[in-house]
Scaffold this active site. Sequence first.
Site, PDB file in Angstrom:
ATOM      1  N   GLY A  25       0.588  -1.256   0.066  1.00 36.63           N
ATOM      2  CA  GLY A  25       0.124   0.087   0.178  1.00 36.63           C
ATOM      3  C   GLY A  25       0.879   1.202   0.110  1.00 36.63           C
ATOM      4  N   CYS A  78       3.839 -15.941 -32.241  1.00 36.76           N
ATOM      5  CA  CYS A  78       3.458 -16.446 -30.706  1.00 36.76           C
ATOM      6  C   CYS A  78       2.482 -17.502 -31.079  1.00 36.76           C
ATOM      7  CB  CYS A  78       2.640 -15.207 -30.216  1.00 36.76           C
ATOM      8  SG  CYS A  78       1.720 -15.533 -28.756  1.00 36.76           S
ATOM      9  N   ASP A 113       6.912  -7.459 -11.611  1.00 34.14           N
ATOM     10  CA  ASP A 113       5.422  -7.449 -11.983  1.00 34.14           C
ATOM     11  C   ASP A 113       5.431  -5.999 -12.350  1.00 34.14           C
ATOM     12  OD1 ASP A 113       5.824  -5.875  -9.357  1.00 34.14           O
ATOM     13  OD2 ASP A 113       3.969  -5.094  -9.871  1.00 34.14           O
ATOM     14  N   HIS A 159      -2.963 -12.187 -24.747  1.00 38.17           N
ATOM     15  CA  HIS A 159      -1.786 -12.521 -25.580  1.00 38.17           C
ATOM     16  C   HIS A 159      -0.554 -11.808 -24.643  1.00 38.17           C
ATOM     17  CE1 HIS A 159       1.296 -11.965 -28.382  1.00 38.17           C
ATOM     18  NE2 HIS A 159       1.544 -10.749 -28.027  1.00 38.17           N
ATOM     19  N   GLN A 179      15.295   0.515  -0.350  1.00 38.85           N
ATOM     20  CA  GLN A 179      15.417   1.900  -0.739  1.00 38.85           C
ATOM     21  C   GLN A 179      16.787   2.633  -0.868  1.00 38.85           C
ATOM     22  OE1 GLN A 179      12.728   2.946  -2.528  1.00 38.85           O
ATOM     23  NE2 GLN A 179      10.877   1.864  -1.913  1.00 38.85           N
ATOM     24  N   CYS A 194      -3.281 -15.531 -31.149  1.00 38.77           N
ATOM     25  CA  CYS A 194      -2.670 -15.482 -32.194  1.00 38.77           C
ATOM     26  C   CYS A 194      -2.898 -16.628 -33.351  1.00 38.77           C
ATOM     27  CB  CYS A 194      -1.123 -15.421 -31.947  1.00 38.77           C
ATOM     28  SG  CYS A 194      -0.764 -13.974 -31.132  1.00 38.77           S
TER      29      CYS A 194
HETATM   30  N1  PRF Z   1       7.565   0.206  -3.226  1.00 34.15           N
HETATM   31  C1  PRF Z   1       6.334  -0.671  -3.073  1.00 34.15           C
HETATM   32  N2  PRF Z   1       5.707  -1.096  -4.135  1.00 34.15           N
HETATM   33  C2  PRF Z   1       6.244  -0.585  -5.495  1.00 34.15           C
HETATM   34  C3  PRF Z   1       7.367   0.156  -5.524  1.00 34.15           C
HETATM   35  C4  PRF Z   1       8.134   0.584  -4.343  1.00 34.15           C
HETATM   36  O1  PRF Z   1       9.246   1.111  -4.203  1.00 34.15           O
HETATM   37  C5  PRF Z   1       7.559   0.487  -6.930  1.00 34.15           C
HETATM   38  C6  PRF Z   1       8.667   1.316  -7.555  1.00 34.15           C
HETATM   39  N3  PRF Z   1       8.833   0.969  -8.870  1.00 34.15           N
HETATM   40  C7  PRF Z   1       6.533  -0.450  -7.394  1.00 34.15           C
HETATM   41  N4  PRF Z   1       5.728  -0.828  -6.582  1.00 34.15           N
HETATM   42  N5  PRF Z   1       5.963  -0.959  -1.912  1.00 34.15           N
HETATM   43 ZN    ZN Z   2      -0.318 -14.473 -28.997  1.00 32.51          ZN
END
Ligand code: PRF
Ligand code: ZN
Length: 368
Positions: free
Chosen positions: A91, A300, A262, A331, A185, A305
């Site tokens: 969060g 792909c 992610d 995709h 950090q 595709c």
């Molecule tokens: N801290 C947290 N989530 C994140 C980031 C972060 O620094 C970033 C920075 N690229 C993406 N999601 N808790």
């Molecule tokens: Zn595809």
Amino acid sequence: MIKVEGYSGKARATTITTEHGEIKTPIFMPVGTRASVKCMWQEDLYEMNAQIILGNTYHLYLRPGHELIEKVGGGLHGFMNWDKPILTDSGGFQVFSLSDINKITEEGVTFSSHIDGSKHLISPEKSMEIQKGLGSDIVMAFDECPKLPATKDTLRESMELTLRWAKRCIDYKLRDYQKLFGIVQGGLHKDLRTECMQRLEEMDFPGLALGGLSVGEKNEEMVDFLNDFVHTMPDQKPRYLMGVGKPLDILNGIRAGIDMFDCVLPTRNARNGQFLTHDGPLNIKNLRFREDTLPADPSCDCKVCKTYSRSYIRHLYTTGEFLAGNLITYHNLYFMIKMTQDARQAILDDRFDDYYKEFYNRYTSRKW
Ligand code: PRF
Ligand code: ZN
């Protein structure tokens, strides 16, 4: 919780074990902010071999609330009927990027909801309480993520606060199976990052994440930093690069030794008509695809595709048919997952550098 299976240069392949199953890395984690990977059935995600998805503390706390999710589903897994691993972000980052912040204090962050303006405080303990209710396999510590550029003094102060918050997170009793990751950090300063990491290591988190990247610095600065830093991280812990990124950023991260990634771009850009392809991103809105009978990415083998032409998907997109967002998202996630699976195989065969060069050259050689 981790078994390192091999290195190819600094890139590595591992298996991470969680309560809800194993994760073979390197891995891209689809983002399901509000307990849904937008436009996807959970079945679609199983089918494309998604091994873990991400949820967000900030959004789920505001709506529908972690208490409801716990009451109705016993947690996020039951609520959304997803039985593989889930990671939840704390969060911190979302509060900074989405809400109207009122103030950051030692206690936590006070903010007004982006939905109805109501006031809330998320503290490290509150973030842990929410993530405990959600029952995620991997829980992220509550951190402060400063935007770059920032002065070294600001970055140090922020890092100190993140460390004090990290201690409060690790002192919180989560569910027995939940693993709490610490967040490093410190901007682009290697000395701050190293100090932050060592002090997190003293608290002995089961995994470490890199936060505070891809937040305003040049791409080249991030890549240089990763190459310089990631290999100094503990070998026997998962390494997660938060919120990064585009396909080439991910390959660069893998090359530096990151295990987990992610990013919302493959899903968000899909809803703006952008296909990721081996020849670079392609926007289906472009007039040149009006009568194009080829698949979005001829290299792909996903079901989109195999089934549909560029011309047809362009038609769906331009007429506002919902199916377009569904097809492009499918995709794009397939593409990201396949890319990390291929990278994994290349690492296990100790030919990652060749894979990297081939992917990179093709991805950058053609402009749509
Ligand atoms: N801290 C947290 N989530 C994140 C980031 C972060 O620094 C970033 C920075 N690229 C993406 N999601 N808790
Ligand atoms: Zn595809």
